[in-house]
Design an enzyme around this catalytic site. Structure first.
Site, PDB file in Angstrom:
ATOM      1  CE  LYS A  77     107.269  43.815  63.398  1.00  0.00           C
ATOM      2  NZ  LYS A  77     107.962  44.230  62.163  1.00  0.00           N
ATOM      3  CG  ASP A  78     110.492  47.639  62.396  1.00  0.00           C
ATOM      4  OD1 ASP A  78     110.527  46.446  62.028  1.00  0.00           O
ATOM      5  OD2 ASP A  78     109.516  48.392  62.188  1.00  0.00           O
ATOM      6  NE  ARG A 122     110.882  36.535  63.747  1.00  0.00           N
ATOM      7  CZ  ARG A 122     109.571  36.288  63.783  1.00  0.00           C
ATOM      8  NH1 ARG A 122     109.104  35.213  64.401  1.00  0.00           N
ATOM      9  NH2 ARG A 122     108.722  37.128  63.225  1.00  0.00           N
ATOM     10  NE  ARG A 123     106.688  36.924  60.864  1.00  0.00           N
ATOM     11  CZ  ARG A 123     106.260  38.159  60.628  1.00  0.00           C
ATOM     12  NH1 ARG A 123     106.385  38.680  59.416  1.00  0.00           N
ATOM     13  NH2 ARG A 123     105.723  38.878  61.597  1.00  0.00           N
ATOM     14  NE  ARG A 140     110.036  44.397  52.324  1.00  0.00           N
ATOM     15  CZ  ARG A 140     110.867  45.351  51.891  1.00  0.00           C
ATOM     16  NH1 ARG A 140     111.930  45.030  51.163  1.00  0.00           N
ATOM     17  NH2 ARG A 140     110.654  46.611  52.204  1.00  0.00           N
ATOM     18  NE  ARG A 146     103.807  42.530  55.284  1.00  0.00           N
ATOM     19  CZ  ARG A 146     104.173  42.448  56.555  1.00  0.00           C
ATOM     20  NH1 ARG A 146     104.494  41.271  57.069  1.00  0.00           N
ATOM     21  NH2 ARG A 146     104.195  43.503  57.318  1.00  0.00           N
ATOM     22  CB  CYS A 231     122.411  38.200  64.173  1.00  0.00           C
ATOM     23  SG  CYS A 231     122.128  36.473  63.776  1.00  0.00           S
TER      24      CYS A 231
END
Length: 298
Positions: A77-78, A122-123, A140, A146, A231
């Protein structure tokens, strides 16, 4: 290749787990080459503000380019949507749970006006679409940080795979269904890169490739590439593979979640990236995605 394989990775607990997982799958002696990335150095700015996709991978890729490492291990995903010509994703060894999880409270249990901690547009957009009353705060840091900071908010959002891999699955109050929260492109998958001209390493990595996971990730990445690769708008995609058929569910949304454009497309496994591109084209051309991107840019 002689001697231990050199594996470039970030230094977080999750990144090390991923690198060690790849090494275990390879079954060879290895040396971890720890790299600090832009995203690691700047732990306060929003991800989209410091470059979005790629802020956790460029320096790791550069270690392979320079010859300081033989391979690079990433969270898929990165990765930016387009792989540089001098590198190749030689293996996607596995894909774990691609979904997102809430830590602190389940979605239905959050009180009106609850504050959710997440640095992901997105979240935020998808949670706002599901619960317009929610508020959001920037968060972050690595996954354990987190999770521990969940007490400072009503809930925080973390990838379910990250919790599983770090032995923190019991901290999830809810794993969100993809109908509510479509994952990030490639979420839950590992991606192993090497130099495109390093035939021996490519062959070695090919032995640990999961063809189904690799096809799914290729479809996801085709979707993101068609949106424009860089994007920074809220977007997500999740591909599944059934025999020779790929089903990809893709999404593009307004930052505030007031508009969510979503489309699912099926196609052949032989060109999985084309399935992702086709879903993106419907969103851009038929559902108003191009206009949405133009509005944000103007």
């Amino acid at each position: 290749m002689t001697g231990p394989i050199r594996v470039a990775t970030r230094g977080s607990a999750l990144a090390r787990w991923q690198a060690e997982r790849v090494v275990a799958r390879l079954g060879v002696a290895a040396e971890l080459v720890i790299v600090t990335t832009t995203g690691d150095r700047d732990r306060t700015s929003a991800i989209h503000a410091i470059g979005g996709n790629g802020v956790f991978v460029k320096e790791v890729q550069d270690a392979v380019r320079r010859g300081d490492a033989d391979v690079a291990v990433h969270s898929a995903k990165d990765l930016p949507a387009v792989t540089p010509d001098d590198l190749v994703i030689a293996a996607v060894p596995e894909r774990a749970d691609a979904r997102d999880a809430l830590v602190g409270a389940a979605l239905a249990e959050l009180p009106d006006g609850a504050t959710v901690g997440t640095g992901s547009v997105r979240r935020r957009a998808q949670l706002a679409a599901a619960r317009p009353d929610l508020r959001f705060a920037e968060l972050r840091g690595n996954v354990p940080t987190r999770v521990e900071r969940a007490a400072d908010f009503d809930a925080v959002v973390v990838a379910a795979a990250a919790l599983d891999r770090l032995g923190l699955a019991d901290r999830a109050a809810e794993v969100l269904p993809v109908s509510v929260m479509l994952p990030m492109v490639g979420q839950g998958a590992l991606a192993v890169e090497c130099r495109a001209d390093d035939d021996s390493t490519r062959e070695r990595l090919g032995a640990i490739d999961d063809p189904v996971a690799h096809v799914a990730v290729a479809a996801d990445r085709g979707f993101l590439a068609e949106l424009g690769g860089g994007c920074t708008m809220p977007c997500g995609a999740y591909a599944t593979v059934d025999g020779d058929t790929v089903l990809l569910d893709g999404l593009l949304a307004a930052i505030d979640g007031t508009r969510v454009l979503r489309h699912a497309t099926t196609g052949g496994r032989a060109d999985a990236a084309a399935v992702g591109r086709a879903a993106a084209r419907v969103i851009l051309d038929d559902l108003g995605g191009s206009a949405l991107l133009t509005e944000v840019a103007s």
